[in-house]
Scaffold this motif. Structure first.
Motif, PDB file in Angstrom:
ATOM      1  N   ASP A   1      -8.831   8.852   1.453  1.00 10.38           N
ATOM      2  CA  ASP A   1      -8.715   7.527   0.842  1.00 10.38           C
ATOM      3  C   ASP A   1      -7.824   6.619   1.688  1.00 10.38           C
ATOM      4  N   TRP A   2      -6.758   7.196   2.244  1.00 11.29           N
ATOM      5  CA  TRP A   2      -5.853   6.472   3.126  1.00 11.29           C
ATOM      6  C   TRP A   2      -6.290   6.549   4.583  1.00 11.29           C
ATOM      7  N   PHE A   3      -6.647   7.745   5.029  1.00 12.22           N
ATOM      8  CA  PHE A   3      -6.988   7.927   6.443  1.00 12.22           C
ATOM      9  C   PHE A   3      -8.201   7.105   6.868  1.00 12.22           C
TER      10      PHE A   3
ATOM     11  N   MET B   1       3.556  -4.902   8.138  1.00 10.04           N
ATOM     12  CA  MET B   1       4.675  -4.031   8.478  1.00 10.04           C
ATOM     13  C   MET B   1       4.660  -2.745   7.670  1.00 10.04           C
ATOM     14  N   THR B   2       5.321  -1.738   8.216  1.00  9.01           N
ATOM     15  CA  THR B   2       5.504  -0.466   7.549  1.00  9.01           C
ATOM     16  C   THR B   2       6.987  -0.113   7.558  1.00  9.01           C
ATOM     17  N   GLN B   3       7.298   1.021   6.956  1.00  7.79           N
ATOM     18  CA  GLN B   3       8.651   1.576   6.822  1.00  7.79           C
ATOM     19  C   GLN B   3       9.368   0.958   5.617  1.00  7.79           C
TER      20      GLN B   3
ATOM     21  N   GLY C   1       0.806  -1.206   0.000  1.00  9.66           N
ATOM     22  CA  GLY C   1       0.000   0.000   0.000  1.00  9.66           C
ATOM     23  C   GLY C   1       0.840   1.256   0.000  1.00  9.66           C
ATOM     24  N   TYR C   2       0.462   2.212  -0.875  1.00 13.70           N
ATOM     25  CA  TYR C   2       1.159   3.501  -0.924  1.00 13.70           C
ATOM     26  C   TYR C   2       0.304   4.467  -1.735  1.00 13.70           C
ATOM     27  N   TRP C   3       0.704   5.727  -1.728  1.00  9.57           N
ATOM     28  CA  TRP C   3       0.068   6.696  -2.610  1.00  9.57           C
ATOM     29  C   TRP C   3       0.285   6.307  -4.071  1.00  9.57           C
ATOM     30  N   ASP C   4      -0.478   6.892  -4.952  1.00 10.55           N
ATOM     31  CA  ASP C   4      -0.380   6.592  -6.382  1.00 10.55           C
ATOM     32  C   ASP C   4       0.763   7.397  -7.012  1.00 10.55           C
ATOM     33  N   ILE C   5       1.965   7.165  -6.484  1.00 14.83           N
ATOM     34  CA  ILE C   5       3.179   7.825  -6.945  1.00 14.83           C
ATOM     35  C   ILE C   5       4.345   6.843  -6.786  1.00 14.83           C
ATOM     36  N   ARG C   6       5.511   7.219  -7.340  1.00 16.75           N
ATOM     37  CA  ARG C   6       6.696   6.375  -7.169  1.00 16.75           C
ATOM     38  C   ARG C   6       7.300   6.570  -5.775  1.00 16.75           C
ATOM     39  N   ALA C   7       7.896   7.719  -5.539  1.00 17.14           N
ATOM     40  CA  ALA C   7       8.432   8.126  -4.239  1.00 17.14           C
ATOM     41  C   ALA C   7       9.060   6.962  -3.471  1.00 17.14           C
ATOM     42  N   LEU C   8       8.517   6.626  -2.295  1.00 14.51           N
ATOM     43  CA  LEU C   8       9.137   5.628  -1.421  1.00 14.51           C
ATOM     44  C   LEU C   8       8.717   4.192  -1.718  1.00 14.51           C
ATOM     45  N   ALA C   9       7.791   3.995  -2.640  1.00 13.23           N
ATOM     46  CA  ALA C   9       7.293   2.637  -2.883  1.00 13.23           C
ATOM     47  C   ALA C   9       7.837   1.999  -4.156  1.00 13.23           C
TER      48      ALA C   9
ATOM     49  N   PRO D   1       1.052   2.545  11.906  1.00 12.08           N
ATOM     50  CA  PRO D   1       0.289   2.840  10.691  1.00 12.08           C
ATOM     51  C   PRO D   1       0.931   3.949   9.866  1.00 12.08           C
ATOM     52  N   ASN D   2       1.272   3.614   8.641  1.00 11.61           N
ATOM     53  CA  ASN D   2       1.946   4.571   7.772  1.00 11.61           C
ATOM     54  C   ASN D   2       1.988   3.997   6.366  1.00 11.61           C
ATOM     55  N   LEU D   3       2.407   4.825   5.419  1.00 11.71           N
ATOM     56  CA  LEU D   3       2.660   4.396   4.055  1.00 11.71           C
ATOM     57  C   LEU D   3       4.143   4.568   3.766  1.00 11.71           C
ATOM     58  N   PRO D   4       4.761   3.599   3.080  1.00  8.94           N
ATOM     59  CA  PRO D   4       4.176   2.359   2.551  1.00  8.94           C
ATOM     60  C   PRO D   4       3.967   1.313   3.641  1.00  8.94           C
ATOM     61  N   TYR D   5       3.047   0.392   3.357  1.00  7.24           N
ATOM     62  CA  TYR D   5       2.870  -0.775   4.205  1.00  7.24           C
ATOM     63  C   TYR D   5       2.881  -2.026   3.342  1.00  7.24           C
ATOM     64  N   LEU D   6       3.164  -3.149   3.975  1.00  5.01           N
ATOM     65  CA  LEU D   6       3.110  -4.441   3.299  1.00  5.01           C
ATOM     66  C   LEU D   6       2.397  -5.427   4.207  1.00  5.01           C
TER      67      LEU D   6
END
Length: 226
Positions: free
Chosen positions: A47-49, A72-74, A7-15, A60-65
């Protein structure tokens, strides 16, 4: 249903490095992308909150798996987990571990510098110039020497670190196409990574989204510039 959800925003960034390592490992996963809407000061993160505290995440944070009972997150924790679970993408020796640990921190330096530039609304062009002409060259000079006799950040072993470092380098060349030209070892390293069969196949597929790199409110990276 896929066993794994990223799970992440619809962007590249950290995911994006996580998406790439999952693809490289042939994982069956769902790429869950959350939408960020609106303009400051009325940014809509619902959408995330709306689900943030309902997924059973410890932090709780993005990205998560989510992988069965594993939640897990981070970003770096997730990269290391995938590397251990699916493939031989972890350092093999103490020296390789040290090199990976250092490279991880270098990646954070690149990201933090880049992040300051794209969210410097008052002095974006000046910040961009300083980052590209002063800050980044010092990092790339050190990386050039670090890679002098090595194919990968760990040495001869491809590891999870390379997925993130090469993602950062790719974004930097989107910002300034010739930024690696003075650093042949770094440039070859990046080319070597993106020539890996499974990485190249993913980047050719419809699953890969070159843009947006970052959220729409940033000063750069939401749409490809002409």
């Amino acid at each position: 249903m896929p066993k794994i959800t990223l799970g992440y925003w619809d962007i590249r960034a950290l995911a994006e490095s996580i998406r790439t390592i999952l693809e490289y490992c042939g994982a069956d996963y769902e790429d869950k992308r959350y939408q960020l809407r609106g303009e400051p000061p009325n940014i809509d993160r619902s959408d995330w909150f709306d689900v943030k505290f309902k997924l059973g995440l410890d932090f709780p944070n993005l990205p998560y798996l989510i992988d069965g009972d594993v939640k897990m997150t981070q970003q770096w924790a997730i990269l290391k987990y995938v590397a251990r679970k699916f493939g031989n993408l972890v350092p093999k020796t103490e020296e390789e571990t040290r090199r990976c640990d250092m490279a991880q921190e270098v990646s954070k330096d690149i990201w933090s510098g880049f992040h300051r530039v794209i969210f410097d609304f008052a002095n974006h062009e000046a910040s961009k110039k300083t980052f590209l002409e002063e800050t980044l060259p010092k990092i790339l000079e050190a990386m050039e020497a670090f890679l002098q006799n090595s194919d990968w950040m760990a040495g001869s072993t491809l590891t999870y670190v390379d997925f993130e470092i090469c993602e950062r380098l790719d974004v930097l060349t989107e910002m300034k196409s010739d930024c690696l030209d003075k650093y042949p070892n770094v440039k070859k390293y990046k080319e070597r990574f993106f020539a890996l069969d499974k990485v190249a196949a993913y980047r050719r597929s419809e699953r890969f989204k070159e843009y947006p790199i970052i959220v729409h409110i940033a000063k750069w990276g939401y749409k490809k510039e002409n």
